[in-house]
Scaffold this motif. Sequence first.
Motif, short mmCIF file in Angstrom:
data_model
loop_
_atom_site.label_atom_id
_atom_site.label_comp_id
_atom_site.label_asym_id
_atom_site.label_seq_id
_atom_site.Cartn_x
_atom_site.Cartn_y
_atom_site.Cartn_z
N TRP A 20 2.11 2.26 10.46
CA TRP A 20 3.12 0.97 10.79
C TRP A 20 2.53 -0.32 10.67
CZ3 TRP A 20 4.40 3.76 15.99
CH2 TRP A 20 5.37 4.94 15.57
N ASN A 21 1.27 -0.65 10.49
CA ASN A 21 0.73 -1.81 10.22
C ASN A 21 0.69 -2.29 8.96
OD1 ASN A 21 0.00 -2.31 13.11
ND2 ASN A 21 -1.54 -0.99 12.63
N LEU A 22 1.26 -1.40 7.92
CA LEU A 22 0.96 -1.65 6.42
C LEU A 22 2.25 -2.24 5.75
CD1 LEU A 22 -0.76 -0.73 3.93
CD2 LEU A 22 0.70 1.05 3.62
N ASN A 23 2.10 -3.42 5.18
CA ASN A 23 3.54 -4.07 4.67
C ASN A 23 3.47 -3.74 3.04
OD1 ASN A 23 1.73 -6.09 3.22
ND2 ASN A 23 1.96 -7.17 5.34
N CYS A 56 7.42 4.45 5.91
CA CYS A 56 7.60 5.03 4.66
C CYS A 56 7.87 4.01 3.63
CB CYS A 56 8.70 6.17 4.76
SG CYS A 56 10.15 5.29 5.38
N ALA A 57 7.93 4.49 2.33
CA ALA A 57 7.94 3.38 1.21
C ALA A 57 8.46 4.00 -0.12
CB ALA A 57 6.69 2.81 0.76
N THR A 58 9.07 3.46 -0.81
CA THR A 58 9.15 3.66 -2.28
C THR A 58 8.48 2.96 -3.21
OG1 THR A 58 11.34 2.31 -2.49
CG2 THR A 58 11.69 4.46 -2.16
N VAL A 59 7.83 3.69 -4.31
CA VAL A 59 7.21 3.07 -5.17
C VAL A 59 7.69 3.54 -6.75
CG1 VAL A 59 4.71 3.06 -6.26
CG2 VAL A 59 5.13 3.58 -3.92
N THR A 60 7.74 2.25 -7.43
CA THR A 60 8.23 2.45 -8.85
C THR A 60 7.24 2.32 -9.75
OG1 THR A 60 10.42 1.56 -7.97
CG2 THR A 60 10.04 1.60 -10.46
N LEU A 61 7.20 3.27 -10.85
CA LEU A 61 6.21 3.11 -11.67
C LEU A 61 7.00 3.20 -13.21
CD1 LEU A 61 3.61 5.72 -10.31
CD2 LEU A 61 3.53 3.34 -10.22
N THR A 62 6.13 2.91 -14.24
CA THR A 62 6.76 2.81 -15.61
C THR A 62 7.12 3.97 -16.22
OG1 THR A 62 4.37 2.71 -16.55
CG2 THR A 62 5.48 0.55 -16.03
N THR A 63 6.36 5.01 -15.96
CA THR A 63 6.74 6.43 -16.70
C THR A 63 6.77 7.67 -15.53
OG1 THR A 63 4.42 6.70 -16.97
CG2 THR A 63 5.54 5.63 -18.76
N ALA A 64 7.48 8.43 -16.03
CA ALA A 64 7.54 9.86 -15.42
C ALA A 64 6.02 10.59 -15.26
CB ALA A 64 8.45 10.96 -15.99
N GLY A 81 -6.07 5.38 7.91
CA GLY A 81 -5.98 6.27 8.78
C GLY A 81 -4.97 7.49 8.99
N ARG A 82 -4.27 7.38 7.97
CA ARG A 82 -3.21 8.52 8.22
C ARG A 82 -3.15 9.33 6.64
NH1 ARG A 82 1.79 6.80 11.39
NH2 ARG A 82 2.54 8.85 10.89
N ASN A 83 -2.72 10.56 6.81
CA ASN A 83 -2.59 11.32 5.78
C ASN A 83 -1.14 11.12 5.00
OD1 ASN A 83 -5.34 12.28 5.76
ND2 ASN A 83 -4.53 14.00 7.03
N VAL A 84 -1.16 10.57 3.98
CA VAL A 84 0.07 10.19 3.40
C VAL A 84 0.66 11.34 2.68
CG1 VAL A 84 1.13 8.90 1.38
CG2 VAL A 84 -0.64 7.80 3.02
N GLY A 85 2.21 11.44 2.69
CA GLY A 85 2.98 12.27 2.06
C GLY A 85 3.46 11.64 0.62
N ALA A 86 3.38 12.41 -0.43
CA ALA A 86 3.93 11.62 -1.63
C ALA A 86 4.86 12.62 -2.31
CB ALA A 86 2.72 11.27 -2.42
N ARG A 87 5.95 12.39 -2.68
CA ARG A 87 7.11 13.44 -3.42
C ARG A 87 7.81 12.71 -4.42
NH1 ARG A 87 12.03 12.90 -1.47
NH2 ARG A 87 12.27 12.53 0.59
N GLU A 88 8.97 13.26 -5.05
CA GLU A 88 9.67 12.68 -6.09
C GLU A 88 10.55 11.99 -4.98
OE1 GLU A 88 9.84 16.13 -5.29
OE2 GLU A 88 8.53 16.73 -7.09
#
Length: 92
Positions: A20-23, A56-64, A81-88
């Motif tokens: 929650w401290n991450l911007n 939570c966040a969205t990240v945009t990258l240049t390619t699939a 300090g937290r295990n991140v979840g990442a998905r489509e």
Amino acid sequence: MAREDKVIDETKLFLSQLSWNLNSEQLQTLLTEHVPTGTLVSAEVFTRKDGRSLGCATVTLTTAEATKTAISTLNGMNLGGRNVGARECYVE
């Protein structure tokens, strides 16, 4: 609409379980170390009206391909300090 009925945005990923401290600026800095060089377009941490992170966040990258690599790298990684979840990221 059920998740299987939604379309995947191949250049975006969704991150959950963030501190929650991450911007957004801090997330962008962290991601430059973990995504393919030159592929990061943006990273946006969702916040409440008072500015506090929703974790939570969205990240945009240049390619699939960069997105698939990032998901493999980031899913389960310890960030802040937290295990991140990442998905489509799904679009409606």
